[in-house]
Design an enzyme around this catalytic site. Structure first.
Site, short mmCIF file in Angstrom:
data_model
loop_
_atom_site.label_atom_id
_atom_site.label_comp_id
_atom_site.label_asym_id
_atom_site.label_seq_id
_atom_site.Cartn_x
_atom_site.Cartn_y
_atom_site.Cartn_z
N ARG A 133 16.52 40.30 0.51
CA ARG A 133 16.45 41.11 -0.72
C ARG A 133 16.17 40.12 -1.85
O ARG A 133 16.98 39.23 -2.11
CB ARG A 133 17.76 41.85 -0.95
N HIS A 155 10.84 49.12 -1.24
CA HIS A 155 12.13 49.21 -0.53
C HIS A 155 11.85 50.00 0.75
O HIS A 155 12.31 51.13 0.92
CB HIS A 155 13.16 49.90 -1.41
N GLN A 180 14.65 51.74 2.93
CA GLN A 180 15.21 52.95 2.33
C GLN A 180 14.41 54.18 2.79
O GLN A 180 14.98 55.22 3.15
CB GLN A 180 15.15 52.83 0.80
N1 NVA Z 1 15.48 50.76 -7.86
C1 NVA Z 1 16.79 50.27 -7.54
C2 NVA Z 1 17.11 50.56 -6.12
C3 NVA Z 1 18.47 50.15 -5.66
C4 NVA Z 1 18.69 50.43 -4.22
C5 NVA Z 1 16.87 48.78 -7.85
O1 NVA Z 1 15.90 48.06 -7.58
O2 NVA Z 1 17.89 48.34 -8.39
N1 CP Z 2 20.00 52.09 -1.51
C1 CP Z 2 20.29 50.77 -1.39
O1 CP Z 2 19.49 49.94 -0.95
O2 CP Z 2 21.56 50.46 -1.78
P1 CP Z 2 22.17 49.01 -1.97
O3 CP Z 2 21.56 48.41 -3.20
O4 CP Z 2 23.65 49.24 -2.11
O5 CP Z 2 21.84 48.17 -0.76
#
Ligand code: NVA
Ligand code: CP
Length: 306
Positions: free
Chosen positions: A103, A130, A133
């Site tokens: 990540r 993502h 997801q």
């Molecule tokens: N768009 C959000 C998704 C979190 C799972 C972020 O990047 O923080």
């Molecule tokens: N939806 C998702 O990826 O959640 P986290 O940021 O908690 O991993």
């Protein structure tokens, strides 16, 4: 399947079908003896430049359930935090583990790691996509409706990483997607073009009601993503009117469901009433991260996978 899963575009349509079938099968068979042999003795390294609840816990639990092991790594504790180059880290980690999930803030970081890695690399969220997801989301929609083909999905909010992966998956999954975002928060043109050239039907609008009208599913994400905290006030102002509330939901089809990748900010992109209400399938959606990631890990990391 390709060695790496950095983008939804790394999947061919038949890979997506296979992953969703495997996920559903693994969900049913969860806890059986056989699954503990799939990745026995294999390690997944997980590098998190940003916070995570679902991604970290579902990948870690998933590796455990498949008989393997996950190693959580924070850049502060790695030589990366003291300037070691990504390409050196990738080559070294490839000698220790069967796969790496990352990540990162910049999508380019994950791509660079993958270029120098000799083991599969999985995108656990970047500024661009993502993809993990969306696998969970498609399993959730297909469980609920029995299929995804022809479902009308209204994305209401930021045209961000989650939205980008949904856009890129929409053609393969047969979704009719309408994305409602305020002007400067629309998804990148390149993402829309890539999806359209793969046959996706995507409508862009600045009117959340247009995305909600007759939709089978409404989907949103936070207005302020990780790393965008300095833009908070500006974003809250721009997204005014984009809250998924009972009024917007009443425009959707009578059996419509509500999705949210979580974490949620009640009172901003979604009301407490909708999130906790009968149309919300967000807890199933969150659970399905585990099952789809187990299928992905098995496909990429099992002995003989490549
Ligand atoms: N768009 C959000 C998704 C979190 C799972 C972020 O990047 O923080
Ligand atoms: N939806 C998702 O990826 O959640 P986290 O940021 O908690 O991993």
């Amino acid at each position: 399947m390709r060695r790496d899963f950095l983008s939804i575009l790394d999947l061919e349509p038949h890979d997506l079908v296979q992953l969703l079938d495997d996920s559903a099968r693994m969900k049913k068979a969860r806890g059986g003896e056989a699954e503990r042999r799939i990745l026995a003795g294999r390690c997944l390294a997980m590098v998190f430049e940003k916070a995570s609840t679902r991604t970290r816990v579902s990948f870690e639990a998933g590796m455990e359930e498949l008989g393997g092991h996950a190693i959580f790594l924070n850049p502060k504790d790695l030589q990366l935090g003291r300037g070691e180059e990504i390409r050196d880290m990738a080559r070294v980690m490839s000698r220790y583990v069967a796969g790496v999930m990352i990540r990162a803030f910049a999508h380019g970081t994950i791509e660079e790691f993958a270029r120098h890695s000799s083991v599969p690399v999985i995108n656990g969220l970047s500024d661009r996509e993502h993809p993990c997801q969306i696998l969970g989301d498609l399993l959730t929609l297909s469980e609920h409706f029995g299929h995804t083909d022809g479902l009308r999905v209204g994305w209401i909010g930021d045209g961000n990483n989650v939205c980008n992966s949904l856009i890129l998956a929409s053609g393969m999954a047969g979704l009719e997607l309408t994305v409602a975002s305020p002007g400067r928060y629309r998804p990148e043109r390149g993402i829309i073009e890539a999806a359209r050239s793969a046959g996706a039907e995507i409508t862009l609008t600045g009117d959340p009601r247009e995305a909600a009208r007759d939709a089978d599913a409404l989907y949103t994400d936070v207005w302020v993503s990780m790393g965008e905290e300095a833009e908070r006030e500006e974003r809250l102002a721009a997204f005014r009117g984009y809250t998924i509330d009972e009024g917007l939901l009443s425009l959707a089809s009578p059996g419509a469901v509500v999705l949210h990748c979580l974490p949620a900010h009640r009172g901003e992109e979604i009301t407490d009433g909708v999130l906790e209400g009968p149309r919300s399938i967000v807890w199933d959606q969150a659970e399905n991260r585990l099952h789809t990631e187990k299928a992905l890990l098995a496909a990429l990391l099992r002995p003989g996978a490549r």
